[in-house]
Design an enzyme around this catalytic site. Structure first.
Site, PDB file in Angstrom:
ATOM      1  N   GLY A 237     -37.477  14.627  -1.852  1.00 30.48           N
ATOM      2  CA  GLY A 237     -36.160  15.246  -2.390  1.00 30.48           C
ATOM      3  C   GLY A 237     -35.817  16.447  -2.154  1.00 30.48           C
ATOM      4  O   GLY A 237     -34.705  17.165  -2.430  1.00 30.48           O
ATOM      5  N   TYR A 315     -21.342  10.580   1.778  1.00 29.19           N
ATOM      6  CA  TYR A 315     -21.917  11.584   0.870  1.00 29.19           C
ATOM      7  C   TYR A 315     -21.020  12.819   0.849  1.00 29.19           C
ATOM      8  O   TYR A 315     -21.180  13.960   0.143  1.00 29.19           O
ATOM      9  CB  TYR A 315     -23.137  12.025   0.902  1.00 29.19           C
ATOM     10  CG  TYR A 315     -24.139  10.943   1.062  1.00 29.19           C
ATOM     11  CD1 TYR A 315     -24.409   9.905  -0.060  1.00 29.19           C
ATOM     12  CD2 TYR A 315     -24.945  10.632   2.102  1.00 29.19           C
ATOM     13  CE1 TYR A 315     -25.668   9.059   0.063  1.00 29.19           C
ATOM     14  CE2 TYR A 315     -25.913   9.837   2.362  1.00 29.19           C
ATOM     15  CZ  TYR A 315     -26.075   8.969   1.390  1.00 29.19           C
ATOM     16  OH  TYR A 315     -27.119   7.763   1.214  1.00 29.19           O
ATOM     17  N   CYS A 341     -11.817   3.098  12.939  1.00 30.88           N
ATOM     18  CA  CYS A 341     -10.345   2.881  12.267  1.00 30.88           C
ATOM     19  C   CYS A 341     -10.692   3.007  10.730  1.00 30.88           C
ATOM     20  O   CYS A 341     -10.375   1.923  10.245  1.00 30.88           O
ATOM     21  CB  CYS A 341     -10.071   1.343  12.814  1.00 30.88           C
ATOM     22  SG  CYS A 341      -9.755   1.288  14.465  1.00 30.88           S
TER      23      CYS A 341
HETATM   24  C1  LIG Z   1     -36.070   8.509  -0.292  1.00 31.52           C
HETATM   25  C2  LIG Z   1     -37.281   8.619  -0.946  1.00 31.52           C
HETATM   26  C3  LIG Z   1     -38.068   9.821  -0.867  1.00 31.52           C
HETATM   27  C4  LIG Z   1     -37.715  10.649   0.452  1.00 31.52           C
HETATM   28  O1  LIG Z   1     -36.493  11.302  -0.010  1.00 31.52           O
HETATM   29  P1  LIG Z   1     -36.063  12.747   0.735  1.00 31.52           P
HETATM   30  O2  LIG Z   1     -34.936  13.377   0.032  1.00 31.52           O
HETATM   31  O3  LIG Z   1     -35.956  12.266   1.980  1.00 31.52           O
HETATM   32  O4  LIG Z   1     -37.358  13.677   0.801  1.00 31.52           O
HETATM   33  C5  LIG Z   1     -39.457   9.671  -1.055  1.00 31.52           C
HETATM   34  N1  LIG Z   1     -39.713   9.101  -2.355  1.00 31.52           N
HETATM   35  C6  LIG Z   1     -39.216   7.825  -2.636  1.00 31.52           C
HETATM   36  C7  LIG Z   1     -39.599   6.905  -3.442  1.00 31.52           C
HETATM   37  C8  LIG Z   1     -37.747   7.503  -2.004  1.00 31.52           C
HETATM   38  O5  LIG Z   1     -37.179   6.643  -2.349  1.00 31.52           O
END
Ligand SMILES: *Cc1c(COP(=O)(O)O)cnc(C)c1O
Length: 423
Positions: A237, A315, A341
């Site tokens: 994340g 997004y 389209c």
């Molecule tokens: C999508 C996801 C990630 C990676 O998220 P990023 O934002 O790309 O770093 C890591 N762990 C889990 C469980 C995820 O679903």
């Protein structure tokens, strides 16, 4: 930072000109800088210092086999959310795999148990029961890490926030101890870790600090019950920069903020970054097919569409756009749009660019994550090629699709006598 730079106005990926790549492979074209990708991995890993840790790259951000093999060669694992990703990781030589996701199917659980894995990131009691049942049938022991929903606000786009109590993800912290007790008493389940994943493109370290604190509290309560976990998994994340002067934490900053709290726990720390490793390692090169003036706006219609890069449509993502060749002169504002389209097939609105010509190449930045991995064949368009650059060399790591690929799984059936169907 990244290794896309200009030399006398021309945009380069490391030492290779994007114009040359577009001539050679056509457009739209995904281009990745190996050095950028490897750099992010290495600075993240180094930031842990002497804390035991592993990086599990999130395969859904970009599951190109060559990029997964890079992770394997660097000693990393993979976080996967489907059997397809599990197989891709294995094919690429990834040794350690975490299986995440709120909706694992029985066949996926069975295949992972047979093929081996680090642990399942479990998201519900229901899922746990199914894993136990399948493990019993196979005579295996399933390694488990509960994905906690720590209920912290990641302050990101609502579609990619996953750690809030209103989201479908994770298990409420209040039920964790009871479930861990169940796991530790089962013959077929083994508690090995505790996990969280708060969302994506989280732009400050604060939610991680807060989430980690909550995980640690449960980890300690479990210790008191003599349930000893070997892993704490802080998820992914971390953000990638979308604009040039955006002040964001880099991959190492997210870890450095947590390192003081990591000492002395006797576990291996796991992180699962996707976007922050591969995001700004990738660009999308596209060609201006037409220029047109509407009632009040100028449009640059390019050959990439929302099927190639859906993030702006999905997004509201704002990817930086620059011409591959800087001409200078007065700038004009363009809406950069695709050929599909749908009105949402728009990459940017009123973007100031030096006057464009038909046939000019444009470059969209920070598309290495959730770019090609979310691409589709919508409008029966062929998915783009992908090229990886290392120094002055380039490697085609995915061929552009052709029309045989497009129809490969379809059956053309002559149903006959359609006149006989009563309206
Ligand atoms: C999508 C996801 C990630 C990676 O998220 P990023 O934002 O790309 O770093 C890591 N762990 C889990 C469980 C995820 O679903």
């Amino acid at each position: 930072m990244d290794y896309f730079t200009r030399k006398s106005g021309k945009l380069f990926c490391e030492s290779v000109s994007l114009t040359r790549l577009a001539e050679r492979y056509g457009t739209p074209l995904y281009v990745y800088s190996l050095r950028t990708f490897v750099r992010h991995y290495k600075i993240a890993s180094r930031a842990f210092g002497d804390i035991p840790h592993s990086i599990f790259f999130s395969a859904k951000a970009n599951s190109n086999l060559t990029l997964l093999k890079v992770i394997a060669d660097l000693g990393g694992g993979c976080d996967v959310v489907s059997l397809g990703e599990y197989k891709a990781a294995r094919k690429a030589g990834i040794k350690r795999v975490i299986f995440s996701g709120a909706g694992k199917r029985p066949d996926e659980i069975e295949a992972a148990l047979k093929g081996g894995l680090e642990f399942f990131g479990v998201e519900s009691e229901n899922e746990l029961e199914l894993i136990e049942k399948i493990a019993t049938r196979l005579g295996k022991t399933a390694p488990i890490s509960l994905r906690l929903n720590p209920d912290v606000n990641p302050i990101t786009h609502k579609y990619i926030a996953t750690g809030l109590k209103t989201e479908k993800f994770g298990i409420p912290a209040g039920r964790a101890i009871k479930i861990y007790k169940y796991i530790s008493q089962s013959d077929r389940l083994k508690p090995v870790g505790i996990s969280m994943h708060l969302g994506s493109q989280i732009q400050t370290v604060k939610p991680f600090v807060e989430g980690f604190r909550k995980l640690k509290a449960i980890f300690r309560l479990l210790l008191e019950q003599r349930i000893v976990l070997s892993h704490i998994d802080l998820g992914g994340g971390w953000a990638a920069p979308f604009t040039k002067n955006q002040k964001l934490p880099g991959p190492s900053d997210y870890i450095k903020a947590l390192v003081p709290q990591m000492k002395g726990l006797g576990v291996e720390f796991i992180v699962e970054p996707g976007r922050s490793l591969v995001g700004n390692a990738g660009v999308l090169v596209t060609k201006v097919i037409y220029l047109k003036t509407g009632y009040s706006r100028k449009f640059a219609i390019v050959d990439a569409g929302m099927n190639d890069l859906i993030r702006p449509a999905l997004y509201d993502a704002d990817h930086r756009i620059e011409p591959v060749l800087l001409r200078g002169g007065r700038s004009t504002k363009y809406d950069v749009v695709g050929p599909i389209c749908e009105s949402s097939d728009t990459f940017s609105k009123k973007t100031a660019l030096s006057a464009l010509h038909q046939g000019d190449l444009l470059c969209l930045f920070t598309v290495g994550a959730y770019g090609q991995s979310m691409a589709s064949n919508y409008n029966s368009r062929l998915r783009s090629a992908e090229v990886l650059v290392r120094g002055n060399r380039d490697y085609l790591i995915r061929e552009r699709e052709n029309y045989t690929d497009l129809w490969r799984k379809q059956k053309l059936i002559d149903l006959k006598n359609l006149q006989k169907i009563k309206p």
